[in-house]
Write a protein that holds these residues in place. Structure first.
Motif, PDB file in Angstrom:
ATOM      1  N   ALA A   1      51.564  35.638 -14.102  1.00  6.78           N
ATOM      2  CA  ALA A   1      50.466  35.437 -13.157  1.00  6.78           C
ATOM      3  C   ALA A   1      50.483  34.027 -12.579  1.00  6.78           C
ATOM      4  N   ILE A   2      50.220  33.926 -11.278  1.00 10.22           N
ATOM      5  CA  ILE A   2      50.059  32.644 -10.606  1.00 10.22           C
ATOM      6  C   ILE A   2      48.591  32.500 -10.234  1.00 10.22           C
ATOM      7  N   MET A   3      48.016  31.333 -10.520  1.00  7.69           N
ATOM      8  CA  MET A   3      46.604  31.092 -10.278  1.00  7.69           C
ATOM      9  C   MET A   3      46.414  30.253  -9.010  1.00  7.69           C
ATOM     10  N   PHE A   4      45.638  30.780  -8.078  1.00  5.85           N
ATOM     11  CA  PHE A   4      45.353  30.079  -6.822  1.00  5.85           C
ATOM     12  C   PHE A   4      43.884  29.683  -6.786  1.00  5.85           C
ATOM     13  N   ASP A   5      43.621  28.418  -6.527  1.00  7.04           N
ATOM     14  CA  ASP A   5      42.242  27.973  -6.333  1.00  7.04           C
ATOM     15  C   ASP A   5      41.652  28.705  -5.136  1.00  7.04           C
TER      16      ASP A   5
ATOM     17  N   ILE B   1      52.531  44.177  -7.014  1.00  5.57           N
ATOM     18  CA  ILE B   1      51.816  42.903  -7.119  1.00  5.57           C
ATOM     19  C   ILE B   1      50.371  43.239  -7.480  1.00  5.57           C
ATOM     20  N   CYS B   2      49.855  42.577  -8.471  1.00 11.27           N
ATOM     21  CA  CYS B   2      48.468  42.806  -8.901  1.00 11.27           C
ATOM     22  C   CYS B   2      47.631  41.580  -8.556  1.00 11.27           C
ATOM     23  N   VAL B   3      46.478  41.799  -7.927  1.00 14.38           N
ATOM     24  CA  VAL B   3      45.617  40.692  -7.499  1.00 14.38           C
ATOM     25  C   VAL B   3      44.217  40.880  -8.079  1.00 14.38           C
TER      26      VAL B   3
ATOM     27  N   ARG C   1      33.960  29.532 -13.740  1.00 15.94           N
ATOM     28  CA  ARG C   1      34.204  28.082 -13.705  1.00 15.94           C
ATOM     29  C   ARG C   1      33.779  27.515 -12.353  1.00 15.94           C
ATOM     30  N   SER C   2      33.719  26.200 -12.233  1.00 18.21           N
ATOM     31  CA  SER C   2      33.242  25.561 -11.006  1.00 18.21           C
ATOM     32  C   SER C   2      34.181  25.822  -9.823  1.00 18.21           C
ATOM     33  N   SER C   3      35.465  25.980 -10.100  1.00 14.70           N
ATOM     34  CA  SER C   3      36.438  26.275  -9.041  1.00 14.70           C
ATOM     35  C   SER C   3      37.110  27.610  -9.373  1.00 14.70           C
ATOM     36  N   PRO C   4      36.555  28.725  -8.923  1.00 18.64           N
ATOM     37  CA  PRO C   4      37.100  30.046  -9.248  1.00 18.64           C
ATOM     38  C   PRO C   4      38.536  30.198  -8.745  1.00 18.64           C
ATOM     39  N   ILE C   5      39.245  31.105  -9.392  1.00 17.41           N
ATOM     40  CA  ILE C   5      40.652  31.305  -9.034  1.00 17.41           C
ATOM     41  C   ILE C   5      40.907  32.767  -8.642  1.00 17.41           C
ATOM     42  N   VAL C   6      42.019  32.954  -7.938  1.00 17.55           N
ATOM     43  CA  VAL C   6      42.552  34.281  -7.640  1.00 17.55           C
ATOM     44  C   VAL C   6      43.891  34.362  -8.365  1.00 17.55           C
ATOM     45  N   SER C   7      44.060  35.376  -9.212  1.00 17.81           N
ATOM     46  CA  SER C   7      45.328  35.524  -9.920  1.00 17.81           C
ATOM     47  C   SER C   7      46.186  36.575  -9.218  1.00 17.81           C
ATOM     48  N   VAL C   8      47.460  36.252  -9.078  1.00 22.47           N
ATOM     49  CA  VAL C   8      48.426  37.149  -8.444  1.00 22.47           C
ATOM     50  C   VAL C   8      49.553  37.340  -9.443  1.00 22.47           C
ATOM     51  N   SER C   9      49.698  38.556  -9.957  1.00 17.42           N
ATOM     52  CA  SER C   9      50.624  38.745 -11.077  1.00 17.42           C
ATOM     53  C   SER C   9      51.666  39.820 -10.810  1.00 17.42           C
TER      54      SER C   9
ATOM     55  N   ALA D   1      55.991  21.358  -1.803  1.00 18.22           N
ATOM     56  CA  ALA D   1      56.252  22.174  -0.615  1.00 18.22           C
ATOM     57  C   ALA D   1      56.350  23.645  -0.994  1.00 18.22           C
ATOM     58  N   LEU D   2      56.959  23.930  -2.149  1.00 19.13           N
ATOM     59  CA  LEU D   2      57.067  25.304  -2.615  1.00 19.13           C
ATOM     60  C   LEU D   2      55.696  25.891  -2.921  1.00 19.13           C
ATOM     61  N   GLY D   3      54.824  25.095  -3.560  1.00 18.52           N
ATOM     62  CA  GLY D   3      53.467  25.574  -3.838  1.00 18.52           C
ATOM     63  C   GLY D   3      52.696  25.877  -2.567  1.00 18.52           C
ATOM     64  N   ALA D   4      52.844  25.020  -1.564  1.00 20.09           N
ATOM     65  CA  ALA D   4      52.159  25.234  -0.289  1.00 20.09           C
ATOM     66  C   ALA D   4      52.682  26.486   0.405  1.00 20.09           C
ATOM     67  N   ALA D   5      54.007  26.682   0.394  1.00 15.57           N
ATOM     68  CA  ALA D   5      54.598  27.860   1.032  1.00 15.57           C
ATOM     69  C   ALA D   5      54.163  29.137   0.313  1.00 15.57           C
ATOM     70  N   THR D   6      54.101  29.095  -1.014  1.00  9.46           N
ATOM     71  CA  THR D   6      53.669  30.258  -1.785  1.00  9.46           C
ATOM     72  C   THR D   6      52.220  30.607  -1.465  1.00  9.46           C
ATOM     73  N   THR D   7      51.374  29.597  -1.361  1.00  8.24           N
ATOM     74  CA  THR D   7      49.965  29.827  -1.014  1.00  8.24           C
ATOM     75  C   THR D   7      49.851  30.457   0.365  1.00  8.24           C
ATOM     76  N   GLU D   8      50.627  29.980   1.320  1.00  6.40           N
ATOM     77  CA  GLU D   8      50.600  30.546   2.673  1.00  6.40           C
ATOM     78  C   GLU D   8      51.019  32.009   2.674  1.00  6.40           C
ATOM     79  N   LEU D   9      52.087  32.323   1.944  1.00  4.40           N
ATOM     80  CA  LEU D   9      52.579  33.697   1.923  1.00  4.40           C
ATOM     81  C   LEU D   9      51.577  34.643   1.266  1.00  4.40           C
ATOM     82  N   VAL D  10      50.964  34.215   0.160  1.00  4.92           N
ATOM     83  CA  VAL D  10      49.980  35.067  -0.506  1.00  4.92           C
ATOM     84  C   VAL D  10      48.747  35.245   0.371  1.00  4.92           C
ATOM     85  N   ARG D  11      48.316  34.174   1.032  1.00  2.00           N
ATOM     86  CA  ARG D  11      47.175  34.291   1.943  1.00  2.00           C
ATOM     87  C   ARG D  11      47.484  35.288   3.060  1.00  2.00           C
ATOM     88  N   ALA D  12      48.677  35.204   3.618  1.00  4.90           N
ATOM     89  CA  ALA D  12      49.072  36.126   4.684  1.00  4.90           C
ATOM     90  C   ALA D  12      49.081  37.566   4.189  1.00  4.90           C
TER      91      ALA D  12
END
Length: 334
Positions: free
Chosen positions: A127-131, A106-108, A75-83, A180-191
């Protein structure tokens, strides 16, 4: 939102319905079922929390294969799934490496990398989908990290956070704190991904760890509210910082640690007292589970903050207006 319930679909149409729901909700894949002739079952649901798609499925044995050809048609905006894998033993293969995954893993997967994933018998995935652009982690780093997530010191913390999100995603979907929860979750997964992909002393990891320190400190404190010895010294030591730096960090965010802990513990106590799940616990037991030093201290604090006693709060089922912070799913580790 319910995407699919195969119990409402005729047996001869279930394979096509399953494939249609999976590829429409996620990305193109080849799907193989364990017993397509004898009937398959599946229930798929989708929630959107703070800009993140949360996809859950419970279904009979299957395998999903994402090939290099599929990758070329992403797709035009690929995702990373974290399940997470709350049910069954799951099989995953990325870059030729095969792994078995269970409830504490955790599966990525990165959409721009081929993969194989599935399970035998009854199983479930959350699974959570991250842009990809929002997450900001290169494909190679995601693939490298996916093979060694447990090597990161953040694995346990992020696992607890993700498990908390899945306790009641429907409630979180409409919560005022969802963004705010979505932003915090993205930060933690990125870390987590950068920590697992690189040596801890790398510039990338040091920068990410610094940027997410406040998020990690609060997430850690919320997951240990029941501990009476949750002191500033312990919190600082767990994050390899001095107590002075800890207070400077919290002060910069306008947070008084002692007051914040009291408010979080009282919030947890209110939820427990109002929940039928904890009906059999005495007020003293609730006090202990929320980390208060004594039942009398808890009762005084509760009365002052809520205007009623803990017993009265329980009798009224929590139907008393109280100004308190937005609930965070990581708060209650019960």
């Amino acid at each position: 939102m319910l995407l699919l319930d195969l119990d409402t679909v005729s047996p001869r149409e279930r394979v096509d319905a399953f494939h249609h729901a999976l590829t429409d909700s996620l990305v193109p894949n080849d799907v193989f079922h364990e017993e397509p002739e004898t009937g398959i079952h599946a229930r798929m649901e989708l929630w959107r929390v703070g800009g993140l798609d949360l996809f859950a499925t419970r279904n009979s044995g299957f395998e999903v294969r994402r090939t290099a050809q599929h990758v070329r048609h992403h797709r035009s905006s690929p995702i990373v799934s974290v399940s997470l894998q709350p049910l069954g033993v799951h099989r995953a293969e990325v870059a030729g490496r095969r792994t078995l995954l269970g409830a504490d893993d955790i599966c990525v997967f990165h959409e721009l990398s081929p993969r194989v994933y599935g399970w035998s018998g009854d199983g479930a995935s959350q699974a959570i989908m991250f842009d990809m652009d929002r997450l900001g982690v290169p494909v190679d780093d995601v693939v490298r990290a996916s093979r060694r997530l447990r090597s990161s010191p953040l694995h346990g913390l992020v696992l607890q956070h993700l498990q908390g999100l899945w306790r009641d995603p429907g409630r979180l979907e409409a919560d005022p704190g969802a963004q705010a929860l979505g932003a915090a979750t993205t930060e933690l997964v990125r870390a987590l991904l950068l920590s697992a992909a690189h040596a801890e002393e790398s510039v990338e990891v040091r920068s990410t760890m610094d940027d997410t320190l406040l998020t990690r400190v609060l997430a850690y404190a919320r997951s240990h509210l029941a501990d009476r010895d949750l002191t500033p010294e312990r919190i600082a030591a767990e994050h390899a910082v001095s107590v002075r730096r800890l207070y400077t960090l919290l002060g910069g965010a306008g947070i008084s640690l002692e007051q914040w802990l009291i408010e979080e513990r009282l919030g947890k106590a209110r939820r427990m007292l109002a929940s039928k799940r904890y009906d059999r616990l005495t007020v003293a037991a609730v006090s202990a589970r929320c980390g208060f030093s004594s039942p009398s201290h808890f009762s005084r604090r509760f009365q002052a903050a809520s205007g009623v006693s803990p017993s009265e709060w329980r009798r009224l089922g929590g139907a008393v207006p109280v100004d308190e912070p937005v609930d965070d799913p990581v708060v209650d580790p019960e």
